[in-house]
Design an enzyme around this catalytic site. Structure first.
Site, PDB file in Angstrom:
ATOM      1  N   TYR A  76      10.337  -7.130   8.859  1.00  0.00           N
ATOM      2  CA  TYR A  76       9.755  -6.046   8.063  1.00  0.00           C
ATOM      3  C   TYR A  76       8.244  -6.229   8.014  1.00  0.00           C
ATOM      4  O   TYR A  76       7.745  -7.343   7.819  1.00  0.00           O
ATOM      5  CB  TYR A  76      10.311  -6.065   6.624  1.00  0.00           C
ATOM      6  CG  TYR A  76       9.591  -5.087   5.718  1.00  0.00           C
ATOM      7  CD1 TYR A  76      10.087  -3.803   5.545  1.00  0.00           C
ATOM      8  CD2 TYR A  76       8.397  -5.438   5.095  1.00  0.00           C
ATOM      9  CE1 TYR A  76       9.406  -2.884   4.750  1.00  0.00           C
ATOM     10  CE2 TYR A  76       7.710  -4.519   4.309  1.00  0.00           C
ATOM     11  CZ  TYR A  76       8.215  -3.258   4.140  1.00  0.00           C
ATOM     12  OH  TYR A  76       7.545  -2.341   3.371  1.00  0.00           O
ATOM     13  N   GLU A 132       4.872   1.710   7.006  1.00  0.00           N
ATOM     14  CA  GLU A 132       5.906   0.677   7.104  1.00  0.00           C
ATOM     15  C   GLU A 132       6.587   0.682   8.476  1.00  0.00           C
ATOM     16  O   GLU A 132       6.876   1.740   9.014  1.00  0.00           O
ATOM     17  CB  GLU A 132       6.935   0.989   6.008  1.00  0.00           C
ATOM     18  CG  GLU A 132       8.078   0.043   5.896  1.00  0.00           C
ATOM     19  CD  GLU A 132       9.041   0.490   4.787  1.00  0.00           C
ATOM     20  OE1 GLU A 132       8.801   0.127   3.615  1.00  0.00           O
ATOM     21  OE2 GLU A 132      10.021   1.186   5.084  1.00  0.00           O
TER      22      GLU A 132
END
Ligand code: GDP
Ligand code: MN
Length: 396
Positions: free
Chosen positions: A114, A202
């Site tokens: 991530y 993101e």
């Protein structure tokens, strides 16, 4: 409620689709898989033919958890891509119809990471976060394994520094051979975040492929509405399908409007005044049906559009006009209210408090009209009357 608080901070946000976010990231040097977006199964097949080899067909809807909902499927051949695209294009995911699919070269995933940047409002700085638990929603990781999330705070004047991305890479246990590529991707992501006035950018997951390459296979970007005027390309990307009809009408009329679940429709000029009005309605035991800011200097047409929106809400039992005339003229607002009444006949009691510029003229216009408006001099008085009127305790 998150959307409401976003509005209170001065604007709503625009969420971009995966394919849009990834293209913006790629423009800043972030490697993404080859691929293109399709609106029909035939288009999906053609894209798969051009890519050659296995592909992943991904629904483009603005919600998470697409995989679990059957919105992400692998296809080995162009024919299979066509079939799978047909199925996905027929889906509704969390209430949103799938209108487009992204057809990407399938990746051989060895590791999922991530990587994201958000604005940390308390710190008034961007924060970059990385986690070795990629592919899982970061909120979930924060709950179950908070230590797995590594963070660095970015000084807006210095920018993201090399030692910071290195500490993230080491912090999540990424093999040394990938540190350089990781640093480049982190810089690219931060640049895209800055360039588009994003509140979030993101990559989840950022993958390590079997060939040892880093690749952004999912992307998400949320952009502040207030920055949109600087990005005409983004304004076009805004997906109007994801707005309610009322929100769309409000946006087109230049109004800030958020529907809430109370029974008192509010028409107010100024976001601060709108919040104060909502608070005082609650204080007197009522509930606001909406947040609506008609803005400064509102003309009659805008007032009419606002009133149409309020009266179209079936939960509304009474309407409260709270207008503080500065640049906005009370007579102009009063005329707008009457214009709106010609189109939408009010069936609920109306309470008006108009103070400031041209308030006498405004009040006279309302009092001379055929519609009975309950007037009040103070905000507290107006709110109490609106609450009573909504309960049927005051005649209209
Ligand atoms: P989300 O569930 O809506 O966040 O969609 P993602 O794009 O993040 O995909 C969810 C998961 O599907 C990823 O975490 C991967 O495990 C898997 N996935 C996505 N793209 C590929 C791909 O090209 N190949 C393989 N094998 N898996 C993929
Ligand atoms: Mn994802």
């Amino acid at each position: 409620m998150l959307r409401v608080s976003n509005t209170f901070m001065g604007g709503k946000c625009v969420k971009l689709h995966e394919y849009q976010s990834k293209r913006l990231f790629a423009a800043h040097g972030v490697p993404i898989p080859g691929g293109d977006v399709a609106a029909t199964p035939e288009e999906a097949r053609r894209i798969a033919e051009e890519l050659g080899g296995p592909v992943v067909v991904k629904s483009q809807v603005l919600v998470g958890g697409r995989g679990k909902a059957g919105g992400i499927r692998l296809a080995q051949t162009p024919e299979e891509a066509e079939d799978v695209a047909e199925e996905i294009l027929g889906l509704e995911i969390k209430g949103l119809p799938v209108r487009k699919v992204l057809v990407d070269q399938a990746a051989d995933i060895r590791q999922e990471i991530y990587l994201g940047v958000v604005v940390d409002r308390a710190n008034r700085r961007p924060v970059m976060m990385a986690s070795s638990e990629g592919g899982v929603e970061i909120e979930e990781v924060a709950r179950t394994n908070p230590d797995a999330i590594k963070k660095v705070t970015v000084d807006p004047f210095l920018g993201l520094r090399g030692y910071q991305t290195l500490s993230l890479a080491k912090g999540i246990g990424l093999a040394a051979e990938h540190h350089r590529a990781f640093g480049g991707i982190a810089q690219g992501l931060y640049e895209a975040f800055l360039a588009y006035d994003a509140s979030l950018a993101e990559i989840n997951p950022l993958i390590v492929t079997a060939g040892g390459e880093l690749l952004a296979v999912d992307g998400k970007m949320v952009v502040d509405d207030n920055g949109l005027f600087r990005h005409s390309d983004l304004a076009q990307m805004r997906d109007v399908d994801e707005e309610t009809a009322a929100e769309r009408e409000a946006r087109q009329a230049g109004l800030s409007y958020v529907q809430l679940d109370g029974e008192i429709g509010c028409m107010v000029n100024g976001a601060g005044l709108a919040m104060a009005t909502m608070d005082i309605i609650k204080h007197f035991g009522g509930g606001p049906a909406n947040f609506l800011d008609i803005g400064g200097g509102a003309k009659a047409e805008r007032v009419a559009a606002a009133l149409r929106l309020i009266l179209a809400d079936p939960n509304v039992e009474a309407v409260l006009f709270n207008i503080f005339g500065g640049i906005t003229r009370c007579d102009e607002v009063a005329r707008g209210i009457l214009t709106a009444f010609e189109e939408v006949k009010p069936t609920v009691p109306l309470v008006a408090r108009l103070v400031g510029t041209n308030e006498e003229e405004g009040r006279a216009i309302l009092e001379d009209s055929d519609y009975h408006l309950i007037t009040a001099k103070t905000l507290a008085g107006a709110a109490q009357k609106a609450v009573a009127a909504a309960r049927g305790e005051l005649g209209a």
